[in-house]
Design a protein around this motif. Structure first.
Motif, mmCIF file in Angstrom:
data_model
loop_
_atom_site.group_PDB
_atom_site.id
_atom_site.type_symbol
_atom_site.label_atom_id
_atom_site.label_comp_id
_atom_site.label_asym_id
_atom_site.label_seq_id
_atom_site.Cartn_x
_atom_site.Cartn_y
_atom_site.Cartn_z
ATOM 1 N N LEU A 44 7.991 23.458 4.531
ATOM 2 C CA LEU A 44 7.869 23.122 5.947
ATOM 3 C C LEU A 44 7.051 21.850 6.140
ATOM 4 O O LEU A 44 7.336 21.048 7.044
ATOM 5 C CB LEU A 44 7.225 24.287 6.704
ATOM 6 C CG LEU A 44 8.116 25.486 7.014
ATOM 7 C CD1 LEU A 44 7.320 26.581 7.697
ATOM 8 C CD2 LEU A 44 9.296 25.071 7.893
ATOM 9 N N LEU A 45 6.019 21.655 5.313
ATOM 10 C CA LEU A 45 5.249 20.417 5.389
ATOM 11 C C LEU A 45 6.126 19.205 5.084
ATOM 12 O O LEU A 45 5.997 18.155 5.725
ATOM 13 C CB LEU A 45 4.064 20.473 4.418
ATOM 14 C CG LEU A 45 2.914 21.394 4.794
ATOM 15 C CD1 LEU A 45 1.872 21.419 3.678
ATOM 16 C CD2 LEU A 45 2.271 20.953 6.093
ATOM 17 N N ALA A 46 7.010 19.357 4.094
ATOM 18 C CA ALA A 46 7.924 18.256 3.786
ATOM 19 C C ALA A 46 8.853 17.976 4.957
ATOM 20 O O ALA A 46 9.114 16.813 5.297
ATOM 21 C CB ALA A 46 8.730 18.591 2.525
ATOM 22 N N GLY A 86 8.193 13.520 11.484
ATOM 23 C CA GLY A 86 7.232 12.675 12.186
ATOM 24 C C GLY A 86 7.063 11.290 11.610
ATOM 25 O O GLY A 86 6.442 10.425 12.239
ATOM 26 N N LEU A 87 7.630 11.041 10.408
ATOM 27 C CA LEU A 87 7.445 9.748 9.755
ATOM 28 C C LEU A 87 8.057 8.585 10.536
ATOM 29 O O LEU A 87 7.446 7.503 10.584
ATOM 30 C CB LEU A 87 8.018 9.807 8.338
ATOM 31 C CG LEU A 87 7.445 8.828 7.314
ATOM 32 C CD1 LEU A 87 5.945 9.000 7.205
ATOM 33 C CD2 LEU A 87 8.112 9.030 5.958
ATOM 34 N N ALA A 136 1.169 0.489 6.116
ATOM 35 C CA ALA A 136 0.642 1.566 5.266
ATOM 36 C C ALA A 136 0.835 2.897 5.984
ATOM 37 O O ALA A 136 -0.094 3.442 6.576
ATOM 38 C CB ALA A 136 -0.819 1.317 4.941
ATOM 39 N N VAL A 137 2.064 3.407 5.932
ATOM 40 C CA VAL A 137 2.374 4.637 6.662
ATOM 41 C C VAL A 137 1.707 5.833 6.007
ATOM 42 O O VAL A 137 1.400 6.828 6.670
ATOM 43 C CB VAL A 137 3.909 4.821 6.738
ATOM 44 C CG1 VAL A 137 4.275 6.038 7.561
ATOM 45 C CG2 VAL A 137 4.559 3.582 7.323
ATOM 46 N N HIS A 138 1.465 5.755 4.669
ATOM 47 C CA HIS A 138 0.858 6.901 3.993
ATOM 48 C C HIS A 138 -0.552 7.182 4.512
ATOM 49 O O HIS A 138 -1.065 8.279 4.336
ATOM 50 C CB HIS A 138 0.830 6.665 2.483
ATOM 51 C CG HIS A 138 -0.031 5.516 2.077
ATOM 52 N ND1 HIS A 138 0.435 4.221 2.032
ATOM 53 C CD2 HIS A 138 -1.332 5.456 1.705
ATOM 54 C CE1 HIS A 138 -0.538 3.415 1.631
ATOM 55 N NE2 HIS A 138 -1.624 4.139 1.432
ATOM 56 N N GLU A 139 -1.178 6.204 5.147
ATOM 57 C CA GLU A 139 -2.500 6.445 5.716
ATOM 58 C C GLU A 139 -2.432 7.397 6.906
ATOM 59 O O GLU A 139 -3.435 7.993 7.286
ATOM 60 C CB GLU A 139 -3.123 5.126 6.150
ATOM 61 C CG GLU A 139 -3.345 4.137 5.013
ATOM 62 C CD GLU A 139 -3.921 2.826 5.514
ATOM 63 O OE1 GLU A 139 -4.033 2.674 6.750
ATOM 64 O OE2 GLU A 139 -4.257 1.969 4.681
ATOM 65 N N LEU A 157 2.917 15.382 14.263
ATOM 66 C CA LEU A 157 4.047 15.004 15.113
ATOM 67 C C LEU A 157 5.299 15.783 14.736
ATOM 68 O O LEU A 157 6.059 16.239 15.611
ATOM 69 C CB LEU A 157 4.312 13.504 14.992
ATOM 70 C CG LEU A 157 3.262 12.568 15.598
ATOM 71 C CD1 LEU A 157 3.581 11.121 15.253
ATOM 72 C CD2 LEU A 157 3.175 12.750 17.108
ATOM 73 N N GLY A 158 5.532 15.962 13.441
ATOM 74 C CA GLY A 158 6.690 16.736 13.008
ATOM 75 C C GLY A 158 6.628 18.183 13.445
ATOM 76 O O GLY A 158 7.643 18.769 13.849
#
Length: 325
Positions: free
Chosen positions: A72-74, A80-81, A92-95, A103-104
């Motif tokens: 579910l986290l994935a 939300g990405l 730097a989206v990983h931040e 958001l997801g």
């Protein structure tokens, strides 16, 4: 940029604070842990005595729920990405990984609400859903666990937030696997979603006083109930508590406050310790409210209206979870 290493006194103070936080958690859990363990022990006892097969089945069910949570986290991260890419100016989206997860989860809860409004609230085939989530959780989780050490210098969320999340997880584990015994969770947080699942739509439950309350967090609980049951619903709440700690650290960094202090203040709050292991909505309300504040702070820093949009989304999800948000 190399940051100066803290002195020995500061490291000792941080370790002492962590030990005191652990003692607060254990002392808070002590009065309710006994009841929870007794309830859990009764579930693994058959009429003829202790059942090893049933005990192994319960632990297998719990492990499947944990791996399903990673799945579910994935799903929520990938949901939300795109919004995080839309808002990020540095690339730097990983931040912004916690923001993407939050958001997801909000989008997923809103989608479940829409499905229920049109009368299409049919549970998926449990075996297929669990298999897909387990594959997604393994494929997404394990590579990132191996790469954390290699990326820790550039990862915005530092080790102290992760350590706080691990503290939450380890000390909360035995309460998450225990059956739910709290009144509000049994009365409507977990009860109302079961009514909607049987009817495959939303309807007015006339005999339930709380049926007219906002129910965004209950939509997320219903996803867990459809897949593995109440255990995954409680794990979803625990995951939101970990996200709350990480997001609090990010808010502290925006305010030039010590991130260690902000994380520890959040995790050492007794109400957080209690609500994190129950199917309550308070953690979710705090999570979306904190995201609203973080969006406003980022807007004041970047003057990008995209963060105002995120702040508005978070405010809407918070109000759709509890009137007093």
């Amino acid at each position: 940029m190399n940051r100066p290493r803290p002195s020995a006194v500061l490291r000792f103070a941080f370790v002492l604070w962590g030990l005191l936080t652990l003692l607060i958690w254990l002392s808070h859990y002590h009065p309710i842990a006994g009841d929870s363990i007794r309830e859990w022990r009764n579930t693994v006892q058959s009429s003829s005595g202790f059942s090893t097969i049933k005990l192994m089945g319960n632990w297998t069910h719990f492990l499947v729920a944990v791996i399903s949570l990673f799945g579910l986290l994935a799903v929520t991260r990938h949901a939300g990405l795109p919004i995080c890419r839309w808002c990020s100016t540095s690339g730097a989206v990983h931040e912004l990984a916690p923001v993407a997860w939050i958001l997801g989860s909000g989008l997923l809860g809103s989608a479940m609400f829409g499905v229920g409004l049109v009368g299409l609230l049919f549970p998926p085939p449990r075996g297929i859903a669990i298999s897909l989530l387990v594959v997604a959780g393994i494929a997404w989780g394990f590579p990132r666990l191996r790469s954390v050490q290699a990326r820790h210098h550039s990862f915005r969320i530092e080790w102290h937030a992760t350590a706080c999340c691990l503290l939450v997880g380890t000390t909360s584990l035995f309460l998450v696997i225990a059956p739910e015994i709290t009144g509000d969770a049994l009365a409507y947080h977990l009860r109302l979603p079961t009514y909607y699942q049987y009817a495959h739509k939303f309807y007015l439950v006339s005999h339930q006083f709380c049926a007219g309350y906002p129910s965004h967090i209950e939509m997320l609980f219903m996803i867990g109930q459809m897949i593995t049951g109440d255990t995954l619903a409680k794990l979803i709440n625990l995951g939101m508590a970990c996200g709350l700690v990480m997001l609090t650290s990010m808010v502290g960094r925006e305010l030039s406050a010590p991130p260690r202090l902000t994380s520890l203040l959040m995790i050492s709050t007794p109400l957080v310790a209690f609500s994190a292991t129950r199917a309550y909505i308070d953690i979710g309300v705090a999570l979306y409210s904190t995201l609203m504040c973080y969006g406003l702070l980022r807007y004041l820093d970047t003057r990008s209206w995209h963060w105002l949009f995120i702040s508005g989304l978070a405010l809407g999800w918070s109000l759709s979870s509890k009137y007093t948000a």
